[in-house]
Design a protein around this motif. Structure first.
Motif, PDB file in Angstrom:
ATOM      1  N   ARG A  19      -7.121   0.229  -4.190  1.00 32.98           N
ATOM      2  CA  ARG A  19      -7.385  -1.063  -3.562  1.00 32.98           C
ATOM      3  C   ARG A  19      -6.477  -2.088  -4.224  1.00 32.98           C
ATOM      4  NH1 ARG A  19     -11.851  -3.302  -1.598  1.00 32.98           N
ATOM      5  NH2 ARG A  19     -13.180  -1.543  -2.086  1.00 32.98           N
ATOM      6  N   GLN A  20      -5.539  -2.591  -3.448  1.00 31.13           N
ATOM      7  CA  GLN A  20      -4.564  -3.518  -4.027  1.00 31.13           C
ATOM      8  C   GLN A  20      -3.757  -4.161  -2.914  1.00 31.13           C
ATOM      9  OE1 GLN A  20      -1.114  -1.103  -5.654  1.00 31.13           O
ATOM     10  NE2 GLN A  20      -2.593   0.471  -5.118  1.00 31.13           N
ATOM     11  N   PRO A  21      -3.061  -5.232  -3.233  1.00 33.27           N
ATOM     12  CA  PRO A  21      -2.173  -5.826  -2.238  1.00 33.27           C
ATOM     13  C   PRO A  21      -1.052  -4.853  -1.918  1.00 33.27           C
ATOM     14  CG  PRO A  21      -1.871  -6.861  -4.398  1.00 33.27           C
ATOM     15  CD  PRO A  21      -3.062  -5.988  -4.494  1.00 33.27           C
ATOM     16  N   GLN A  22      -1.143  -4.225  -0.756  1.00 30.86           N
ATOM     17  CA  GLN A  22      -0.173  -3.180  -0.432  1.00 30.86           C
ATOM     18  C   GLN A  22       0.925  -3.736   0.452  1.00 30.86           C
ATOM     19  OE1 GLN A  22      -2.878  -0.340   1.262  1.00 30.86           O
ATOM     20  NE2 GLN A  22      -3.083   0.728  -0.686  1.00 30.86           N
ATOM     21  N   THR A  23       1.637  -4.703  -0.053  1.00 34.22           N
ATOM     22  CA  THR A  23       2.732  -5.270   0.739  1.00 34.22           C
ATOM     23  C   THR A  23       3.777  -4.207   1.006  1.00 34.22           C
ATOM     24  OG1 THR A  23       3.576  -6.099  -1.355  1.00 34.22           O
ATOM     25  CG2 THR A  23       2.485  -7.664   0.061  1.00 34.22           C
ATOM     26  N   ALA A  24       3.730  -3.136   0.250  1.00 38.65           N
ATOM     27  CA  ALA A  24       4.656  -2.035   0.489  1.00 38.65           C
ATOM     28  C   ALA A  24       4.418  -1.406   1.852  1.00 38.65           C
ATOM     29  CB  ALA A  24       4.508  -0.975  -0.597  1.00 38.65           C
ATOM     30  N   LEU A  25       3.248  -1.667   2.418  1.00 37.82           N
ATOM     31  CA  LEU A  25       2.960  -1.115   3.750  1.00 37.82           C
ATOM     32  C   LEU A  25       3.650  -1.913   4.858  1.00 37.82           C
ATOM     33  CD1 LEU A  25      -0.827  -0.099   3.586  1.00 37.82           C
ATOM     34  CD2 LEU A  25       1.095   1.390   4.124  1.00 37.82           C
TER      35      LEU A  25
ATOM     36  N   ILE B 154       4.661   5.351  -0.634  1.00 43.95           N
ATOM     37  CA  ILE B 154       4.700   4.577   0.613  1.00 43.95           C
ATOM     38  C   ILE B 154       6.147   4.389   1.071  1.00 43.95           C
ATOM     39  CG2 ILE B 154       4.290   2.294   1.607  1.00 43.95           C
ATOM     40  CD1 ILE B 154       1.733   2.118  -0.037  1.00 43.95           C
ATOM     41  N   ASP B 155       7.042   4.152   0.135  1.00 47.05           N
ATOM     42  CA  ASP B 155       8.457   4.007   0.482  1.00 47.05           C
ATOM     43  C   ASP B 155       8.997   5.258   1.160  1.00 47.05           C
ATOM     44  OD1 ASP B 155       8.878   1.451  -0.293  1.00 47.05           O
ATOM     45  OD2 ASP B 155      10.512   1.922  -1.671  1.00 47.05           O
ATOM     46  N   ASP B 156       8.686   6.410   0.583  1.00 42.65           N
ATOM     47  CA  ASP B 156       9.150   7.670   1.177  1.00 42.65           C
ATOM     48  C   ASP B 156       8.555   7.882   2.559  1.00 42.65           C
ATOM     49  OD1 ASP B 156      10.602   8.161  -1.033  1.00 42.65           O
ATOM     50  OD2 ASP B 156       9.576  10.004  -1.618  1.00 42.65           O
ATOM     51  N   LEU B 157       7.268   7.592   2.664  1.00 38.46           N
ATOM     52  CA  LEU B 157       6.602   7.754   3.953  1.00 38.46           C
ATOM     53  C   LEU B 157       7.267   6.877   5.009  1.00 38.46           C
ATOM     54  CD1 LEU B 157       4.345   8.575   5.884  1.00 38.46           C
ATOM     55  CD2 LEU B 157       2.845   6.921   4.766  1.00 38.46           C
ATOM     56  N   THR B 158       7.555   5.660   4.640  1.00 42.74           N
ATOM     57  CA  THR B 158       8.193   4.745   5.586  1.00 42.74           C
ATOM     58  C   THR B 158       9.559   5.255   6.023  1.00 42.74           C
ATOM     59  OG1 THR B 158       7.045   2.931   4.497  1.00 42.74           O
ATOM     60  CG2 THR B 158       8.849   2.352   5.969  1.00 42.74           C
ATOM     61  N   ASP B 159      10.315   5.790   5.078  1.00 41.04           N
ATOM     62  CA  ASP B 159      11.617   6.367   5.439  1.00 41.04           C
ATOM     63  C   ASP B 159      11.454   7.432   6.513  1.00 41.04           C
ATOM     64  OD1 ASP B 159      12.798   4.737   3.584  1.00 41.04           O
ATOM     65  OD2 ASP B 159      13.054   6.289   2.052  1.00 41.04           O
ATOM     66  N   ARG B 160      10.447   8.244   6.369  1.00 41.42           N
ATOM     67  CA  ARG B 160      10.203   9.310   7.341  1.00 41.42           C
ATOM     68  C   ARG B 160       9.865   8.747   8.709  1.00 41.42           C
ATOM     69  NH1 ARG B 160       8.771  14.156   5.515  1.00 41.42           N
ATOM     70  NH2 ARG B 160       9.578  14.508   3.417  1.00 41.42           N
ATOM     71  N   LEU B 161       9.028   7.718   8.719  1.00 40.09           N
ATOM     72  CA  LEU B 161       8.664   7.122  10.002  1.00 40.09           C
ATOM     73  C   LEU B 161       9.909   6.547  10.671  1.00 40.09           C
ATOM     74  CD1 LEU B 161       5.318   5.286   9.106  1.00 40.09           C
ATOM     75  CD2 LEU B 161       5.646   7.559  10.102  1.00 40.09           C
ATOM     76  N   GLU B 162      10.724   5.877   9.887  1.00 36.37           N
ATOM     77  CA  GLU B 162      11.928   5.250  10.446  1.00 36.37           C
ATOM     78  C   GLU B 162      12.930   6.294  10.927  1.00 36.37           C
ATOM     79  OE1 GLU B 162      13.221   2.604   7.357  1.00 36.37           O
ATOM     80  OE2 GLU B 162      11.848   1.000   7.989  1.00 36.37           O
ATOM     81  N   ALA B 163      12.910   7.460  10.300  1.00 32.85           N
ATOM     82  CA  ALA B 163      13.857   8.508  10.685  1.00 32.85           C
ATOM     83  C   ALA B 163      13.374   9.323  11.887  1.00 32.85           C
ATOM     84  CB  ALA B 163      14.110   9.441   9.504  1.00 32.85           C
ATOM     85  N   SER B 164      12.145   9.070  12.334  1.00 36.91           N
ATOM     86  CA  SER B 164      11.629   9.821  13.491  1.00 36.91           C
ATOM     87  C   SER B 164      12.233   9.250  14.772  1.00 36.91           C
ATOM     88  CB  SER B 164      10.105   9.710  13.543  1.00 36.91           C
ATOM     89  OG  SER B 164       9.717   8.463  14.094  1.00 36.91           O
ATOM     90  N   ASP B 165      11.911   9.836  15.898  1.00 41.75           N
ATOM     91  CA  ASP B 165      12.464   9.327  17.164  1.00 41.75           C
ATOM     92  C   ASP B 165      11.738   8.076  17.643  1.00 41.75           C
ATOM     93  OD1 ASP B 165      10.047  10.100  18.233  1.00 41.75           O
ATOM     94  OD2 ASP B 165      10.827  11.833  19.311  1.00 41.75           O
TER      95      ASP B 165
ATOM     96  N   VAL C 195       3.372   4.795  -8.568  1.00 43.01           N
ATOM     97  CA  VAL C 195       3.439   6.073  -7.855  1.00 43.01           C
ATOM     98  C   VAL C 195       3.091   5.848  -6.376  1.00 43.01           C
ATOM     99  CG1 VAL C 195       2.239   8.287  -7.566  1.00 43.01           C
ATOM    100  CG2 VAL C 195       3.034   7.578  -9.834  1.00 43.01           C
ATOM    101  N   VAL C 196       2.062   5.065  -6.124  1.00 44.94           N
ATOM    102  CA  VAL C 196       1.679   4.763  -4.738  1.00 44.94           C
ATOM    103  C   VAL C 196       2.807   4.039  -4.018  1.00 44.94           C
ATOM    104  CG1 VAL C 196       0.149   3.339  -3.324  1.00 44.94           C
ATOM    105  CG2 VAL C 196      -0.804   4.746  -5.153  1.00 44.94           C
ATOM    106  N   ALA C 197       3.392   3.065  -4.661  1.00 43.04           N
ATOM    107  CA  ALA C 197       4.466   2.300  -4.019  1.00 43.04           C
ATOM    108  C   ALA C 197       5.638   3.205  -3.659  1.00 43.04           C
ATOM    109  CB  ALA C 197       4.923   1.172  -4.943  1.00 43.04           C
ATOM    110  N   ALA C 198       6.004   4.095  -4.563  1.00 41.52           N
ATOM    111  CA  ALA C 198       7.125   5.008  -4.295  1.00 41.52           C
ATOM    112  C   ALA C 198       6.774   5.947  -3.144  1.00 41.52           C
ATOM    113  CB  ALA C 198       7.461   5.803  -5.554  1.00 41.52           C
TER     114      ALA C 198
END
Lengths: 175, 175
Positions: free
Chosen positions: B102-108, B63-74, B58-61
């Motif tokens: 607490r985990q290896p969050q390479t998804a970040l 983070i993926d969505d959050l990243t999409d949002r950051l990439e879609a910003s200006d 759930v956390v990985a998914a």
DNA sequence: ACCTGAACACCGTTCAAGT
DNA sequence: ACCTGAACACCGTTCAAGT
């Protein structure tokens, strides 16, 4: 026929904090706290409404300790920031729990005052609240990310922390 | 005799995210997820090692969505910051969970790249990592405190957020 | 007045038995 | 090969019965 008390609220809260730091929130069970205090789990309900109330009390005690540390610092921006971070390193689970619970945290009032005083000295009365929020948010986020292992691109975290305070000071002094 | 699959890992993770936002982490039980997916709890163990692994997914998914949002910003400092905050407001429980595990969050990693690019534009290559950490820590802390109800002294939080980005920009541009 | 064992509901997890 | 009911361990919480 009254029985002599075998424990107290303070002892229960202290035991809760110890168990929390030992094994994290999931190990903070009524049973583990009771055992540490030398009593059976049902007895805890004489002093504490339920597990959530115990957790709230642990958070309140942790905030109190944190505030003492802030007040004992030199009250400079740098002093406050490193006192804050040092506390989080000492009691990572307790620190984490402060912002993981959603509740009226009037216990944060005292801590706010210390930070507001310092912020006022940097930017003046008008923007002191916003400045205090900037500093607190940064320190909180930095430490939480550090504790969560979210800084994974190498580099020295002490350096990053020092860089952060310095940049905040510049940003605030130029208001 | 093979039985047709009645669910899938993706469906389970989506159900987990929905349950999480509905009722918080404590309601994210194997039973509630199974019910939402139309299966009995033991069946989940065919796709997911245990509850912790489900939470990690759930956390990985998230983070993926959050990243999409950051990439879609200006990609400006201001744009990244408000995309970050907006996402946290939309999925408060999911956002919170990112830094509670607490985990290896390479998804970040992907998210880090977006922020590093912007930081590099402000302070240059040398200090880009520290600058990215400053900005991320501040935004993370601000939103977490906001979600925890830790800003209790009144004032407008939108103002405080805008004040924060502006001060960070000044602090970073003067490196 | 505090403490306890027994009991209940609920959850995570395993497993043998179904299809 | 996936799905299920049954079972077990564990936890939070209540309560009647002890002192």
């Amino acid at each position: 026929m009254p029985t002599p008390d075998r424990t107290s609220l303070a002892e229960i809260v202290d035991a809760g904090r110890a168990v929390l730091e030992d094994g994290g929130l999931s190990r903070l069970t009524m049973q583990s706290v009771a055992e540490r205090v030398g009593v059976r789990a049902p007895s805890l309900y004489k002093r504490v409404r339920d597990r959530d109330a115990l957790i709230d009390a642990v958070v309140a005690a942790t905030i109190d300790d944190l505030t003492d540390r802030l007040e004992a610092s030199d009250r400079s921006l740098e002093g406050l920031a490193s006192a804050y971070r040092a506390f989080a390193h000492e009691r990572p689970e307790g620190f984490r729990l402060i912002f993981a619970t959603r509740q009226p945290q009037t216990a944060l009032d005292r801590a706010s005052v210390a930070i507001l005083d310092t912020a006022r000295g940097l930017v003046g009365e008008d923007r002191s609240l916003e400045a205090a929020r900037l500093v607190t948010a940064w320190a909180t986020g930095f430490v939480q990310m550090e504790l969560a292992g979210a800084f994974q691109l190498g580099g020295d975290l002490d350096d990053a922390f020092a860089f952060g305070v310095a940049a905040l000071r510049r940003g605030l002094e130029s208001v």
